[in-house]
Design a protein around this motif. Sequence first.
Motif, short mmCIF file in Angstrom:
data_model
loop_
_atom_site.label_atom_id
_atom_site.label_comp_id
_atom_site.label_asym_id
_atom_site.label_seq_id
_atom_site.Cartn_x
_atom_site.Cartn_y
_atom_site.Cartn_z
N GLN A 96 53.51 -10.76 -8.57
CA GLN A 96 53.98 -11.10 -9.91
C GLN A 96 54.92 -10.03 -10.45
OE1 GLN A 96 50.68 -10.70 -9.28
NE2 GLN A 96 49.97 -12.80 -9.08
N ASP A 99 58.34 -10.84 -9.39
CA ASP A 99 58.87 -11.97 -10.15
C ASP A 99 59.34 -11.52 -11.53
OD1 ASP A 99 58.38 -13.74 -8.08
OD2 ASP A 99 56.39 -14.29 -8.84
N HIS A 100 58.56 -10.65 -12.18
CA HIS A 100 58.95 -10.14 -13.49
C HIS A 100 60.20 -9.26 -13.39
CE1 HIS A 100 55.61 -11.72 -15.75
NE2 HIS A 100 54.75 -11.21 -14.89
N ALA A 103 63.14 -11.52 -13.04
CA ALA A 103 63.47 -12.13 -14.32
C ALA A 103 64.13 -11.12 -15.25
CB ALA A 103 62.21 -12.70 -14.97
N ALA A 104 63.62 -9.89 -15.25
CA ALA A 104 64.23 -8.85 -16.09
C ALA A 104 65.66 -8.57 -15.64
CB ALA A 104 63.39 -7.57 -16.03
#
Length: 158
Positions: A96, A99-100, A103-104
């Motif tokens: 995760q 994934d973060h 996205a950032a």
Amino acid sequence: MSEATERPGPGQAPDPDAWERACAEDLAAENTRRAAGGPGEQPGSAAEELRRLVEAVAGKVTDRLPLAGAAAQGAVREIVETAKAAALPVIERNPQVFDHLAAAGSELLAAYRAAVTGQEARWTRDEPAHEPPAPRAQGNEPREGEAKNGGSERIDLD
């Protein structure tokens, strides 16, 4: 002769739609290939992509080893395996996080694009940039809240 190298005979005009037809055929073939799916077709999560990247880089580094001597090959392989051993468990335990981070990164890219687009729009309209404050005369003391060595302001965080 193959179709790609055939030329129209004497008195025959080249087909004006040949390029359009070839592009349409290529597009149809690509759409069929994508619809069929297959390994590596759809991007996975950021962690899966990072794992693939680590494996690919490790493979490329070790593929180049035949050019080096035996001692260098052993050292490079050991370094590659150590790096993989350190990276892969982190990726597997914290998918995760990646994934973060992805996205950032996308958000930062969007913010950068917005800033650049805005600046480009001002440049094309010949709008002046924000005017800098007028310089102070020599010897004047800085204004309240302004540091002596620049325009920064001290902020009390208590």
